[in-house]
Write an enzyme that holds these catalytic residues in place. Structure first.
Site, PDB file in Angstrom:
ATOM      1  N   ASP A  75       0.667  -1.093  -0.384  1.00 57.95           N
ATOM      2  CA  ASP A  75      -0.055  -0.131  -0.132  1.00 57.95           C
ATOM      3  C   ASP A  75       0.530   0.913  -0.569  1.00 57.95           C
ATOM      4  O   ASP A  75       2.566   1.350   0.190  1.00 57.95           O
ATOM      5  CB  ASP A  75      -1.188  -0.100   1.077  1.00 57.95           C
TER       6      ASP A  75
HETATM    7  C1  BGC Z   1      -5.073   3.540   0.322  1.00 59.49           C
HETATM    8  C2  BGC Z   1      -5.280   2.233  -1.454  1.00 59.49           C
HETATM    9  C3  BGC Z   1      -4.962   3.299  -3.018  1.00 59.49           C
HETATM   10  C4  BGC Z   1      -3.815   3.774  -2.386  1.00 59.49           C
HETATM   11  C5  BGC Z   1      -3.793   4.107  -4.129  1.00 59.49           C
HETATM   12  C6  BGC Z   1      -3.556   3.921  -0.220  1.00 59.49           C
HETATM   13  O1  BGC Z   1      -3.684   5.238   0.761  1.00 59.49           O
HETATM   14  O2  BGC Z   1      -5.015   2.239   1.749  1.00 59.49           O
HETATM   15  O3  BGC Z   1      -6.522   2.085  -0.685  1.00 59.49           O
HETATM   16  O4  BGC Z   1      -5.312   1.742  -3.991  1.00 59.49           O
HETATM   17  O5  BGC Z   1      -3.542   4.546  -1.336  1.00 59.49           O
HETATM   18  O6  BGC Z   1      -4.358   5.665  -4.252  1.00 59.49           O
END
Ligand code: BGC
Length: 752
Positions: free
Chosen positions: A290
């Site tokens: 993530d």
């Molecule tokens: C989120 C993810 C997301 C990623 C990219 C993160 O902060 O937890 O779910 O896919 O950002 O935008």
């Protein structure tokens, strides 16, 4: 001694698994692609390999032409970037792909984006779609999102989010399918099928990404990014099945999560990523971290610096680094120092390159960059029609006293000539989209005012007043709203949350109506006019006064581009609501976490007033305001004639149950019939009931249908104390209902 032998055994086992999974990775590609992959790998320097593991954001330049991506462009040219996120549109993706084609080995970039509930056409938030209990419609919505995204140069969506969520204080409940594991797993697989369509390589399919692996939804206190501590049995039984369903449906990628699980951050968690995902489930795709989660292991206190973070992430099986930049900075040294085996890097690179081959990007890196296709797909009117359909299916009718709904404009008795549409969400467009919408282009959103106005005949007047802001203390608008309500024959009151009140990092201690909206509701109620409440929100809210006093309530979540039309369809009876809550609605934050499939206790309360030395609260009821699986229709359904093919079954047999469902009202309508089971006595304590099947079906007025469900060993199984998936002989209770708390038919049977 025993521990050391065990560790050695585990190490050897994981090495063998690694070799086996490498062989299997290769097996997915055609012979010529395999050769190309081999050749490519043999030409790659360590730096170029590490480049493939590196993902950068486009700095939110996704919405306009890319003016400059600074040093990132140069890094792409040097082969130091494998993927970009937050870049979209054929024009923008082409610019960057062209730069990638200037790199030594011309390895194409992968473009990833959070296409969570739509791309150009915004669909209801996933929690709303889950309320439709319509797997086909959910798959279709993902299919369209994928078709649109792929036409705009996107290869990969960071969806579906399949975290089981039992705590509505957690703002990210809006992204998932709610609290139930069985329903969640079905929806997860439907979404993966929708995103990946006929398979990777079609120009209308995007790679799915099951996230957030794992147990992110169980963050303590509903506070985003918080710790998770749970038994492995709970993990496997409640939180992992939707992920497993994604893996089985062929999800190309997984994303790990921000939380630690039992003390080990998910990003550095070898048990989750190597043992369970890539081992037990034989997952062949790749895992992306993530955003920044590798680097965050330092703040977790699990790694002392970026070097350790890179090492632990790689050893644990995180293949791609989203925006931590620790792989690009530290992996080469770690390999040189012998702290990270080269085999691990090769495995991760192969996993990623395999997907690039499968997507056909080595044949043509610009195959998703066709502006003509983009234009045609994004303006396909059928997409809007589908969005309207799933939006109305997502609406849940919570209350309908005196048949206030549907508003019958033809009724001579009611003689409705003036409608007042009041509330801070009545005219709102952007709030209809919800937190994860890719708001491009805005402007093409049907507000509730527009949807309702379009539907009204000329002789009916619509008066519109905001009354108050969504989250403001001012009551200055009340007088105008009250005056309008007084002039109307019926009031539609649209209240709830703004689009940024539920979503990532939107945890709340209080999940009440924001601002003075409850006071506005009270003031409008005071006019004595009948009121229909439209509740727009990204999570279950607590709204007891409204629930207790207002005659009619529709829970409409955030319904997307076609929100206004879908709401008008339901309000005026062109569509009979069929949604059922995928999450329990509490009466009070103090009840949270509150979910229907809780474990049996030694002192169960017999009801809300049975509090004396019971498992209950002495200051508030135990029961929810609205239970899981609940939702009304404009018609009523009768359940009767439950029959079991036998009162006993063996492990190898299937028990068939049948019953009759009748539409006892005057309108055609759909019912979601729900099958719950309880294992009465287990070798470990079992939940009071668990959803094990459902069917959604349409019945004409007066029509009856025979419904059949099969019960097999799988539906009776659970993880025992040794974490074995078993069905134990003994008595089971069978419950058929219209919600988890509205059980209409019951019986018992025995597994021999
Ligand atoms: C989120 C993810 C997301 C990623 C990219 C993160 O902060 O937890 O779910 O896919 O950002 O935008």
């Amino acid at each position: 001694m025993y521990m050391r032998t065990l560790q050695l055994f585990k190490l050897v086992l994981s090495f063998l698994l690694l070799i086996a999974s490498n062989l299997m990775l290769m097996a997915q590609l055609s012979v010529s692609d395999q050769q190309k992959l081999d050749e490519l790998m043999s030409k790659m320097t360590l730096e170029e390999k590490i480049g493939q593991l590196n993902q950068y954001t486009g700095d939110y330049e996704a919405t306009g032409p890319i003016k400059q991506v600074g040093d990132k462009a140069e890094e792409i040219r040097q082969g130091k970037v494998g993927s970009m996120l937050n870049i979209k549109g054929t024009e923008n993706t082409r610019i960057l792909q062209e730069i990638a084609m200037q790199s030594r080995l011309k390895i194409p970039l992968l473009f990833g984006l959070d296409v969570v509930h739509g791309y150009y056409t915004t669909f209801p938030i996933p929690l709303g779609e889950a309320a439709s209990w319509d797997l086909e419609a959910i798959e279709h919505s993902a299919r369209i999102a994928a078709t649109e995204a792929a036409s705009g140069g996107v290869h990969w969506t960071f969806a579906p989010m399949v975290d089981i969520a039992r705590d509505p204080r957690w703002g990210r409940v809006m992204e998932g399918a709610g609290e139930d594991t069985w329903l969640g797993a079905k929806i997860a697989a439907a979404r993966v099928r929708g995103f990946q369509g006929k398979g990777l390589g079609s120009t209308d399919a995007v790679m799915a990404c099951a996230k957030h692996f794992a147990a992110y939804g169980a963050a303590v206190g509903g506070r985003d990014y918080n710790s998770v501590d749970m038994s492995e049995r709970m993990l496997r039984e409640t939180y992992l099945p939707p992920f497993k369903a994604c893996a089985e449906a062929g999800a190309a990628t997984f994303m790990n999560s921000f939380n630690d699980l039992n003390g080990i951050p998910a990003t550095g968690n070898a048990f989750l990523q190597r043992e369970v995902l890539k081992g037990e489930w034989n997952f062949q795709g790749f895992v992306v971290s993530d955003w920044g989660s590798m680097g965050e292991m330092i703040a977790h206190g699990y790694c002392k610096d970026e070097k350790e973070a890179a090492m632990k992430s790689m050893i644990a099986g995180s293949d791609m680094d989203m925006e931590s930049r620790v792989y690009t900075r530290e992996l080469a040294n770690l390999v040189k120092e012998g702290k990270v085996p080269m085999a691990l890097i090769d495995e991760a690179v192969k996993r990623i390159l395999t997907k690039k081959f499968e997507m056909g990007l080595f044949d043509d890196p610009f195959r998703f960059c066709d502006p003509e296709r983009e234009k045609a797909v994004l303006h396909d009117a059928a997409n809007r029609a589908t969005a309207r359909d799933i939006a109305r299916k997502s609406i849940v009718l919570l209350k309908n006293d005196n048949q206030t709904l549907p508003i019958d404009l033809k009724s001579k008795d009611k003689n409705i000539k003036t409608i007042a549409l009041i509330g801070p969400l009545a005219q709102s467009e952007n709030d209809m989209l919800g937190f994860w919408s890719i708001s491009w282009p805005d402007g093409d959103i049907v507000s509730q005012e527009e949807g309702i106005r379009t539907r009204l005949p000329e002789d009916v007047t619509l008066l519109v007043s905001k009354g108050c802001e969504i989250n403001d203390k001012s009551k200055a608008g009340f007088d105008e709203a009250i005056a309008m309500a007084k002039k109307a024959d019926i009031v539609i009151l649209s209240i709830g949350e703004a689009l940024d009140m539920s979503g990532e990092a939107k945890s709340k201690g209080h999940i009440r109506l924001p601002g003075v909206q409850e006071e506005l509701a009270q003031a409008i109620y005071g006019t004595g006019k009948p009121v229909v409440v439209i509740l727009n929100a990204g999570r279950p809210l607590v709204f007891n006064w409204v629930a207790d006093n207002m005659p009619a309530i529709l829970y409409t979540w955030w319904l997307g581009s076609e929100a206004g039309n879908a709401i008008a369809d339901v309000v005026f009876g062109d569509y009979n609501p069929s949604g059922k809550l995928p999450m329990t609605f509490p009466r009070d934050e103090g009840q949270i976490p509150l979910y229907y499939n809780y474990f049996s206790t030694g002192r169960p309360a017999g009801g809300d007033n049975d509090t004396q030395y019971r498992s209950a609260y002495i200051d508030m009821p135990l029961s929810p305001k609205f239970p899981f699986g609940y939702g009304l229709s404009y018609t009523t359904f009768e359940y009767s004639g439950l029959k079991l093919s036998s009162k006993t079954m063996t492990e190898n047999e299937t028990l068939q149950i049948t019953f009759q469902l009748k539409n006892a009202g005057n309108l055609a309508g759909e019912e979601v019939v729900q099958l719950y089971l309880k294992d009465c006595f287990g070798s470990v304590v079992r939940p009071v009931k668990e959803l094990k099947d459902f069917q959604k079906l349409m019945l004409q007025p007066g029509e009856s249908k025979t419904i059949a469900f099969d019960i097999d060993k799988e539906k009776l199984s659970f993880y025992n104390n040794d974490l074995k998936w078993v069905a134990e002989p003994g008595e089971f209770e069978l419950m058929i209902g219209s919600s988890s708390a509205d059980i209409r038919l019951k019986d018992k049977f025995e597994l021999k």
